[in-house]
Design an enzyme around this catalytic site. Structure first.
Site, PDB file in Angstrom:
ATOM      1  N   ARG A 378      70.173  30.753  71.223  1.00 20.42           N
ATOM      2  CA  ARG A 378      70.071  32.203  70.928  1.00 20.42           C
ATOM      3  C   ARG A 378      68.816  32.509  71.949  1.00 20.42           C
ATOM      4  O   ARG A 378      68.972  33.960  72.285  1.00 20.42           O
ATOM      5  CB  ARG A 378      69.546  32.462  69.545  1.00 20.42           C
ATOM      6  CG  ARG A 378      69.771  33.535  68.950  1.00 20.42           C
ATOM      7  CD  ARG A 378      69.777  33.899  67.491  1.00 20.42           C
ATOM      8  NE  ARG A 378      68.562  33.150  66.688  1.00 20.42           N
ATOM      9  CZ  ARG A 378      68.383  33.351  65.501  1.00 20.42           C
ATOM     10  NH1 ARG A 378      69.269  34.015  64.750  1.00 20.42           N
ATOM     11  NH2 ARG A 378      67.492  32.632  64.985  1.00 20.42           N
ATOM     12  N   VAL A 500      76.955  39.447  66.844  1.00 23.62           N
ATOM     13  CA  VAL A 500      76.977  38.082  66.624  1.00 23.62           C
ATOM     14  C   VAL A 500      75.750  37.564  66.851  1.00 23.62           C
ATOM     15  O   VAL A 500      74.760  37.733  67.162  1.00 23.62           O
ATOM     16  CB  VAL A 500      77.647  37.720  67.864  1.00 23.62           C
ATOM     17  CG1 VAL A 500      79.258  38.266  67.776  1.00 23.62           C
ATOM     18  CG2 VAL A 500      77.315  37.901  69.306  1.00 23.62           C
ATOM     19  N   GLU A 501      75.713  36.245  66.464  1.00 23.22           N
ATOM     20  CA  GLU A 501      74.596  35.180  66.123  1.00 23.22           C
ATOM     21  C   GLU A 501      73.600  35.720  65.456  1.00 23.22           C
ATOM     22  O   GLU A 501      72.355  35.570  65.726  1.00 23.22           O
ATOM     23  CB  GLU A 501      74.202  34.922  67.690  1.00 23.22           C
ATOM     24  CG  GLU A 501      74.821  34.021  68.599  1.00 23.22           C
ATOM     25  CD  GLU A 501      74.242  33.578  69.915  1.00 23.22           C
ATOM     26  OE1 GLU A 501      72.968  33.749  70.110  1.00 23.22           O
ATOM     27  OE2 GLU A 501      75.193  32.847  70.574  1.00 23.22           O
ATOM     28  N   GLY A 502      73.721  36.355  64.241  1.00 27.93           N
ATOM     29  CA  GLY A 502      72.952  37.032  63.445  1.00 27.93           C
ATOM     30  C   GLY A 502      72.949  38.391  63.414  1.00 27.93           C
ATOM     31  O   GLY A 502      72.420  38.836  64.643  1.00 27.93           O
TER      32      GLY A 502
END
Length: 814
Positions: A378, A500-502
């Protein structure tokens, strides 16, 4: 008068001891000596002196460990255990994932700048640089984003083959398995360049090199799994995807309804112990073309075939695409950005236990595996992609704002436009500093979990602002899609990165401060672990050390916050003298204030703070502002502190530290315990709000850097695809920007000597050039130059148009 002197002596000594973080024993001795002096020479009557002595007695007794443990620590520990919010295994694994780096220093209230400034600057190896200058350039040249997004809705076959054969899916795979084994910084730089050309391209490359099968295998796979999969992933024989999100578990990924039941079944003609899977996933990048699926699911073992635990929990397996029961191949269409993304379903899918990443011993370890690796991935994928897009936006907008003229002036000269470009430029500098310095920390061995959340949120949000601002400056040029539009698809892609990704709302409100307050704080996690220690006496002793360390820490930060606010932090130690000195000092000041109010909030609100998301979000913004400002200062140092970039550093730090001040102000205004909020305000802002945002004059100086061909412009936008060729608008814009330096004096002469005197009457530039040539205002060479320049500018300013049938993505069904 004498009484006032004694009052100042007591207050000053207390502040000094707290500011210097004296130990309990040392502070007790110093205050005891001062009290003794007052008893001997003070002006008060003896009864008052006796009362002061009695008041000092508890402080003295706190230094006696058995008394302190019995009468203070043990009762408080009982209360603390009742206050301590429950924590699931998944929450604990998320908190403990990764490492604590510079984010931990900011929680101390007195960051050790040597730790940051002495860290090695990220540098590309010769091999990595050759890859960026060779295959990356060639890949960008091969990719026509209009063809990708409108005509094919996919990358061309030649691009797919190039990605596989040149190792773009293997940047994180070691060379012994056939990969490139690039540094995190090189990985980031590759994505920056690709993102400046095509969001579809950069997304396609980012996913296999982030959280997915290769990363999981490298850290947790068995030797047999590594030997089988990693060489195939490296050469592109296998295309990976990772399936986590589903219709019923999006942001709450730990609550997966997808199950795998351990049982016996047939596999390749033999009865084996395996797992029967049922799952439904969506939003899975590369799923439509993937050959191997990394699958997260909840493992159940009702017959105890793997061990005593009937519900091991979240687990990760690798599933071949052609496994019976797997349904895959359909696509989502995220905002006209057609990177391969789609759903995956599985019904009664049976695979052997050997498909678990790491084998049977890793059953139930999936969530820990995911959060540990997310702390690295991330930090790289989304921050790099959004930084590449922002750099391209600033590079294009700076040039466009100079060559595009309205009202006989470059549009960038208008203050309203200038304000927007200054913001774009400053935010891009912040993004680039954060992604490069943090990537360097990863190469140094860090796995910065809290900074990864900060970068994900703030880089994508800043990228969104830059994209909006670029559209505002370009106007109609930006909104008309076509082969010559260089902003539209990037603008459309921005919400994808936000999601995306949280999701960003979740990341800001719950993760950054929620994880940071426990993970980065020097005492909170120690207290929590001590409270849960099954060995009660050992836990009591450890809790005692952590508790009184925490009390001293809070008192110290209260004193430091007050003193630095009153003095504007002018006397704090910094790692360098020069133009950036004050920014180091202001970060010191806000670090102390942040640490102090965080402790007061956690102590007074306890587990309730978890529900006060807007308070948590404001504290997250303060932490992130300090972190990003630190990255800016380190990035400037890494680049040799070029004087021309000082204006960028000043704008970035002022913007970030002003944000920190305003978020602290908002936190205190909305603190639910009003008297505590007022008390904290006295210690944090005793002089009121003293920090100001970047000024207009500074903004104009920043804009000048990107509207003029210069080393500062080149440094800010380094690493993007700027080759001058007919298919690259960024290169053509730069070419026109350079030519504008010669064209502008000629255009001024034409206006002054021709238009204003009436010798030139044509309304368009080509006509004016012809008349000026005949009137002797321009030479033949100058006229030819202006014609050529005007042709290049108009080719860039013009927009695409289409026959009606050309806009249909496909013919309507009969």
């Amino acid at each position: 008068m004498l009484s006032l002197i004694w009052l100042f002596a007591f207050v000053g000594t207390t502040l000094y001891l707290a500011y210097r973080r004296s130990t309990l024993l040392h502070a007790s001795i110093m205050l005891g000596l001062l009290l003794l002096a007052y008893a001997l020479w003070g002006a008060a009557v003896w009864p008052w002196k006796a009362l002061l002595g009695i008041a000092f007695l508890p402080l003295l007794l706190l230094n006696v460990a058995p008394l302190r443990l019995t009468f203070v620590t043990r009762p408080f520990l009982r209360i603390y255990r009742r206050m301590l919010p429950s924590m699931s295994t998944t929450e604990r694994e998320a908190l403990e994932a990764g490492t604590v780096w510079w984010d931990g220093e900011l929680f101390t209230g007195g960051p050790n700048w040597d730790k940051l400034m002495s860290s090695t600057a990220p540098v590309l190896t010769a091999e990595e640089k050759a890859f960026l200058d060779g295959p990356c350039e060639e890949l960008c040249r091969m990719t026509d984003d209009w063809e990708v997004t409108h005509q094919r809705a996919d990358l061309p076959p030649a691009v797919w083959e190039f990605l596989k054969s040149r190792g773009f899916f293997a940047m994180i795979i070691p060379k012994r398995y056939g990969g490139l084994e690039f540094s995190a910084y090189a990985h980031s730089c590759v994505l920056v360049k690709l993102a400046s050309r095509s969001a579809t391209l950069s997304s396609t490359v980012a996913v296999p090199n982030s959280l997915g099968p290769a990363e999981l295998l490298l850290h947790y796979g068995t030797d047999a799994q590594k030997a089988h999969y990693l060489p195939r992933l490296a050469c592109g024989a296998e295309i990976p995807c990772f399936a986590l999100t589903g219709p019923r578990a999006g942001s709450d990924a730990a609550s997966l309804p997808d199950t795998g039941v351990v049982c016996r079944g047939q596999w390749q003609g033999q009865e084996v112990v395996g797992i029967r899977l049922n799952f439904s996933k969506r939003y899975i990048t590369l799923a439509p073309v993937a050959t191997v699926i990394g699958l997260a699911f909840r493992l159940l073992d009702p017959d105890h075939l793997l061990g005593d635990n009937a519900d091991p929990g979240i687990t990760v397996a690798l599933i071949p695409r052609d496994t019976p029961g797997v349904t895959i191949g359909r696509r989502h269409f995220p905002l006209n950005v057609p990177f391969q993304n789609g759903p995956i379903q599985g019904h009664n899918v049976f695979v052997p236990v050997d498909c678990l990443v790491g084998g049977a011993k890793m059953a139930g370890q999936g969530w820990r595996m995911l959060v540990e690796q997310l702390s690295v991935g991330r930090c790289i994928s989304l921050p790099s992609n959004t930084t590449g897009g922002a750099k391209a936006g600033v590079y294009a907008t700076g040039a466009y704002a100079r060559i595009r003229r309205q009202f006989n002036a470059s549009v960038g000269q208008f203050e309203g436009v200038s304000e927007v470009i200054a913001r774009m430029t400053g935010l891009t500098y912040i993004m680039d500093a954060a992604r490069s310095v943090t990537a360097g920390a990863i190469d140094g061995g860090e796995k910065p979990s809290v900074p990864s959340a900060m970068l994900k949120y703030h880089c994508t949000e800043m990228g969104r602002r830059v994209a909006n601002d670029a559209m505002d400056v370009h106007g109609g040029k930006g909104i008309c899609l076509g082969p010559h539009n260089y902003l539209g698809r990037g603008y459309q892609a921005v919400p994808i990165a936000i999601t995306v990704e949280g999701a960003n709302i979740l990341t800001r409100n719950l993760i950054i401060f929620g994880q940071g307050a426990v993970r980065c704080h020097p005492y909170v996690l120690r207290e929590m672990n001590a409270a849960k220690d099954p060995n009660r006496e050992r836990g009591l002793a450890e809790f005692d050390r952590a508790l009184f360390g925490h009390i001293g820490f809070t008192l110290s930060n209260a004193a430091r916050s007050l003193v630095m606010a009153l003095t504007l932090a002018r006397f704090t130690r910094v790692p360098q003298a020069g133009p950036a000195t004050r920014y180091f000092q202001h970060i010191n000041r806000f670090s102390a204030s942040f640490a102090f109010v965080s402790d007061v909030a956690m102590l007074s609100l306890g587990g309730y703070l978890k529900k006060k998301e807007m308070l948590s979000a404001r504290l997250a913004d303060v932490l992130a502002s300090m972190y990003l400002a630190s990255m800016v200062l380190k990035h400037h140092a890494n680049q040799g502190r070029p004087e021309a970039d000082q204006r960028l550093v000043e704008w970035a730090c002022r913007h970030l530290l002003y944000s920190a001040q305003e978020q602290l102000h908002g936190f205190l205004r909305n603190f639910p315990v009003r008297w505590l909020g007022t008390f904290m305000r006295l210690l944090v802002f005793p002089r009121g709000l003293t920090y100001s945002a970047p000024g207009d004059r500074l903004g104009r100086q920043v804009v000048e850097l990107v509207m003029t061909p210069s080393e500062a412009r080149d440094r800010l936008t380094s690493g993007i695809y700027t080759t001058v060729e007919a298919s690259n608008p960024l290169g053509l814009l730069q070419e026109a920007l350079v030519l504008s330096l010669t064209a502008e004096p000629l255009e001024k002469r034409l206006r002054v000597e021709g238009v204003k005197t009436g010798r030139v009457t044509a309304l368009d530039l080509p006509g004016q050039v012809e008349q000026a040539l005949h009137a002797g205002i321009l030479t033949a060479d100058e006229a030819a130059f202006l014609r050529d320049y005007d042709g290049k500018v108009m080719a860039l300013v013009n927009v695409d148009d289409f026959a009606p049938h050309e806009l249909a993505a496909q013919a309507p069904a009969a």
